[in-house]
Design a protein around this motif. Structure first.
Motif, PDB file in Angstrom:
ATOM      1  N   ALA A   1       3.171  43.626 -33.077  1.00  0.00           N
ATOM      2  CA  ALA A   1       3.649  44.874 -31.980  1.00  0.00           C
ATOM      3  C   ALA A   1       4.405  44.674 -31.309  1.00  0.00           C
ATOM      4  O   ALA A   1       4.306  45.002 -30.380  1.00  0.00           O
ATOM      5  CB  ALA A   1       1.939  45.009 -31.519  1.00  0.00           C
ATOM      6  N   GLY A   2       5.415  43.128 -31.453  1.00  0.00           N
ATOM      7  CA  GLY A   2       6.658  43.108 -30.666  1.00  0.00           C
ATOM      8  C   GLY A   2       6.189  41.809 -29.466  1.00  0.00           C
ATOM      9  O   GLY A   2       7.240  41.760 -28.938  1.00  0.00           O
ATOM     10  N   ASP A   3       4.847  41.116 -29.344  1.00  0.00           N
ATOM     11  CA  ASP A   3       4.640  39.952 -28.195  1.00  0.00           C
ATOM     12  C   ASP A   3       5.132  39.227 -28.935  1.00  0.00           C
ATOM     13  O   ASP A   3       4.577  38.029 -29.114  1.00  0.00           O
ATOM     14  CB  ASP A   3       3.083  40.574 -28.151  1.00  0.00           C
ATOM     15  N   VAL A   4       6.281  39.002 -28.515  1.00  0.00           N
ATOM     16  CA  VAL A   4       6.775  37.316 -29.288  1.00  0.00           C
ATOM     17  C   VAL A   4       6.748  36.300 -28.526  1.00  0.00           C
ATOM     18  O   VAL A   4       6.565  35.177 -29.360  1.00  0.00           O
ATOM     19  CB  VAL A   4       8.658  38.023 -28.738  1.00  0.00           C
ATOM     20  N   GLU A   5       5.774  36.468 -27.405  1.00  0.00           N
ATOM     21  CA  GLU A   5       4.967  35.075 -26.909  1.00  0.00           C
ATOM     22  C   GLU A   5       3.929  34.872 -27.810  1.00  0.00           C
ATOM     23  O   GLU A   5       3.835  33.554 -27.574  1.00  0.00           O
ATOM     24  CB  GLU A   5       5.279  35.564 -25.236  1.00  0.00           C
ATOM     25  N   ALA A   6       3.363  35.166 -28.157  1.00  0.00           N
ATOM     26  CA  ALA A   6       1.867  35.441 -29.193  1.00  0.00           C
ATOM     27  C   ALA A   6       2.753  34.593 -30.465  1.00  0.00           C
ATOM     28  O   ALA A   6       1.553  34.303 -30.819  1.00  0.00           O
ATOM     29  CB  ALA A   6       1.573  36.296 -29.526  1.00  0.00           C
ATOM     30  N   TYR A   7       3.866  34.389 -30.681  1.00  0.00           N
ATOM     31  CA  TYR A   7       4.060  33.578 -31.731  1.00  0.00           C
ATOM     32  C   TYR A   7       4.186  32.136 -30.817  1.00  0.00           C
ATOM     33  O   TYR A   7       4.352  31.422 -32.200  1.00  0.00           O
ATOM     34  CB  TYR A   7       6.336  34.139 -32.270  1.00  0.00           C
ATOM     35  N   ALA A   8       4.234  31.706 -30.240  1.00  0.00           N
ATOM     36  CA  ALA A   8       4.462  31.035 -29.881  1.00  0.00           C
ATOM     37  C   ALA A   8       3.184  30.021 -29.915  1.00  0.00           C
ATOM     38  O   ALA A   8       2.610  28.838 -29.823  1.00  0.00           O
ATOM     39  CB  ALA A   8       4.914  30.410 -28.554  1.00  0.00           C
ATOM     40  N   VAL A   9       2.052  30.826 -29.840  1.00  0.00           N
ATOM     41  CA  VAL A   9       0.825  29.978 -30.186  1.00  0.00           C
ATOM     42  C   VAL A   9       0.310  29.559 -31.199  1.00  0.00           C
ATOM     43  O   VAL A   9       0.090  28.444 -31.880  1.00  0.00           O
ATOM     44  CB  VAL A   9      -0.301  31.267 -29.777  1.00  0.00           C
ATOM     45  N   LEU A  10       1.020  30.515 -32.116  1.00  0.00           N
ATOM     46  CA  LEU A  10       0.797  29.774 -33.456  1.00  0.00           C
ATOM     47  C   LEU A  10       1.868  29.076 -33.822  1.00  0.00           C
ATOM     48  O   LEU A  10       1.143  27.697 -34.821  1.00  0.00           O
ATOM     49  CB  LEU A  10       1.474  30.934 -34.694  1.00  0.00           C
ATOM     50  N   VAL A  11       2.517  28.836 -33.283  1.00  0.00           N
ATOM     51  CA  VAL A  11       3.956  27.692 -33.577  1.00  0.00           C
ATOM     52  C   VAL A  11       3.013  26.239 -32.962  1.00  0.00           C
ATOM     53  O   VAL A  11       3.303  24.872 -33.425  1.00  0.00           O
ATOM     54  CB  VAL A  11       4.935  27.669 -32.688  1.00  0.00           C
ATOM     55  N   ARG A  12       2.387  26.368 -31.936  1.00  0.00           N
ATOM     56  CA  ARG A  12       2.245  25.408 -31.153  1.00  0.00           C
ATOM     57  C   ARG A  12       0.770  25.207 -31.750  1.00  0.00           C
ATOM     58  O   ARG A  12       0.610  23.331 -32.055  1.00  0.00           O
ATOM     59  CB  ARG A  12       1.495  25.593 -29.797  1.00  0.00           C
ATOM     60  N   ALA A  13       0.588  25.734 -32.375  1.00  0.00           N
ATOM     61  CA  ALA A  13      -0.898  25.571 -32.944  1.00  0.00           C
ATOM     62  C   ALA A  13      -0.913  24.593 -34.541  1.00  0.00           C
ATOM     63  O   ALA A  13      -1.625  23.835 -35.183  1.00  0.00           O
ATOM     64  CB  ALA A  13      -1.670  26.255 -33.505  1.00  0.00           C
ATOM     65  N   PHE A  14       0.561  24.974 -35.079  1.00  0.00           N
ATOM     66  CA  PHE A  14       0.713  24.093 -35.916  1.00  0.00           C
ATOM     67  C   PHE A  14       1.843  23.868 -36.332  1.00  0.00           C
ATOM     68  O   PHE A  14       2.041  22.872 -37.387  1.00  0.00           O
ATOM     69  CB  PHE A  14       0.653  25.585 -37.465  1.00  0.00           C
ATOM     70  N   THR A  15       2.556  23.002 -35.697  1.00  0.00           N
ATOM     71  CA  THR A  15       3.544  22.488 -35.866  1.00  0.00           C
ATOM     72  C   THR A  15       3.067  20.793 -36.464  1.00  0.00           C
ATOM     73  O   THR A  15       4.225  20.523 -36.879  1.00  0.00           O
ATOM     74  CB  THR A  15       4.664  22.717 -34.704  1.00  0.00           C
ATOM     75  N   GLY A  16       2.235  20.944 -36.368  1.00  0.00           N
ATOM     76  CA  GLY A  16       1.861  19.268 -36.355  1.00  0.00           C
ATOM     77  C   GLY A  16       2.143  19.343 -37.690  1.00  0.00           C
ATOM     78  O   GLY A  16       1.809  18.445 -38.458  1.00  0.00           O
ATOM     79  N   LEU A  17       0.657  19.596 -38.430  1.00  0.00           N
ATOM     80  CA  LEU A  17       0.986  19.784 -39.461  1.00  0.00           C
ATOM     81  C   LEU A  17       1.683  20.778 -40.392  1.00  0.00           C
ATOM     82  O   LEU A  17       1.826  19.788 -41.635  1.00  0.00           O
ATOM     83  CB  LEU A  17      -0.463  20.856 -39.953  1.00  0.00           C
ATOM     84  N   ALA A  18       2.688  21.270 -40.015  1.00  0.00           N
ATOM     85  CA  ALA A  18       3.889  21.358 -40.285  1.00  0.00           C
ATOM     86  C   ALA A  18       4.351  20.330 -40.946  1.00  0.00           C
ATOM     87  O   ALA A  18       5.385  19.985 -41.877  1.00  0.00           O
ATOM     88  CB  ALA A  18       4.017  22.758 -40.234  1.00  0.00           C
ATOM     89  N   LEU A  19       4.719  19.647 -39.919  1.00  0.00           N
ATOM     90  CA  LEU A  19       5.675  18.398 -39.912  1.00  0.00           C
ATOM     91  C   LEU A  19       5.092  17.149 -40.451  1.00  0.00           C
ATOM     92  O   LEU A  19       5.841  16.585 -40.689  1.00  0.00           O
ATOM     93  CB  LEU A  19       5.697  17.423 -38.708  1.00  0.00           C
ATOM     94  N   ARG A  20       4.161  17.209 -40.233  1.00  0.00           N
ATOM     95  CA  ARG A  20       2.925  16.469 -41.669  1.00  0.00           C
ATOM     96  C   ARG A  20       3.391  16.135 -42.815  1.00  0.00           C
ATOM     97  O   ARG A  20       3.519  15.569 -44.267  1.00  0.00           O
ATOM     98  CB  ARG A  20       2.042  16.034 -41.033  1.00  0.00           C
ATOM     99  N   ALA A  21       3.306  18.058 -43.896  1.00  0.00           N
ATOM    100  CA  ALA A  21       4.101  17.784 -44.809  1.00  0.00           C
ATOM    101  C   ALA A  21       5.064  18.331 -45.288  1.00  0.00           C
ATOM    102  O   ALA A  21       5.498  17.517 -46.278  1.00  0.00           O
ATOM    103  CB  ALA A  21       2.895  19.948 -45.049  1.00  0.00           C
ATOM    104  N   ALA A  22       6.160  18.539 -44.520  1.00  0.00           N
ATOM    105  CA  ALA A  22       7.457  18.492 -44.508  1.00  0.00           C
ATOM    106  C   ALA A  22       7.801  16.597 -45.089  1.00  0.00           C
ATOM    107  O   ALA A  22       8.311  16.401 -45.273  1.00  0.00           O
ATOM    108  CB  ALA A  22       8.367  18.350 -43.702  1.00  0.00           C
ATOM    109  N   ARG A  23       7.572  15.934 -44.077  1.00  0.00           N
ATOM    110  CA  ARG A  23       7.291  14.693 -43.662  1.00  0.00           C
ATOM    111  C   ARG A  23       7.238  13.544 -45.118  1.00  0.00           C
ATOM    112  O   ARG A  23       7.529  12.901 -46.222  1.00  0.00           O
ATOM    113  CB  ARG A  23       6.738  13.258 -43.235  1.00  0.00           C
TER     114      ARG A  23
END
Length: 169
Positions: free
Chosen positions: A35-57
């Motif tokens: 709906a255009g709330d760019v700040e809401a995406y930051a919630v997903l980024v904060r929630a999944f960054t650790g898992l995504a980093l572990r996966a990439a490594r």
């Protein structure tokens, strides 16, 4: 809550956690982003960054893991319109991370020799604290080297299965 397992700030039943508290339903956050709330995406980024980093490594990104994850989140944001509402965000994002890692590794292979790749893996390893017993550190280093060598010998498909199952739970 019985039967709900938390993994890296994300509940498996669709609730997104931030700082140990439930922020919102995953679908509601995605709807806000669409709906255009760019700040809401930051919630997903904060929630999944650790898992995504572990996966990439775990999939071989090495020192490029942070770049891979950043690019994966960017691609996920751009493709959020194609995300199916009945799906879970985590596996969709991890597929993007896996593809991005694969592309980065392939590109790196073309640019560096085998010796260069080994040096990059060594640089990406954390420094061993001075208080650690040298014998323990040597055993740890040998096990890590053996594990990485064994993963390299697997086909890409089998490496993904092992990585997802044992390193990413």
């Amino acid at each position: 809550m019985r039967g709900v397992r938390c993994i890296n700030d994300v509940r498996t039943q669709g609730e997104v956690l931030e700082g140990g508290r439930v922020v919102d339903d995953e679908r509601a956050v995605i709807a806000r982003v669409r709906a255009g709330d760019v700040e809401a995406y930051a919630v997903l980024v904060r929630a999944f960054t650790g898992l995504a980093l572990r996966a990439a490594r775990a999939l071989g990104a090495g020192a490029d893991a942070e770049d891979v994850v950043q690019q994966a989140f960017f691609k996920a944001y751009c493709a959020l319109g194609q995300f199916r509402d009945d799906s879970s965000f985590k596996p969709w994002l991890l597929a993007i991370v896996a593809n991005e890692t694969r592309n980065t590794v392939r590109s790196a292979v073309r640019q560096r020799s085998v010796v260069g790749r080994e040096a990059t893996l060594r640089e990406a390893e954390p420094l061993i604290p001075e208080t650690t017993d040298p014998a323990v550190a040597a055993v740890h280093d040998e096990r890590r080297t053996a594990l990485l060598a064994a993963l390299e010998e697997l086909s890409e498909e089998h490496r993904l299965v092992v990585t997802y199952r044992y390193l990413l739970e």
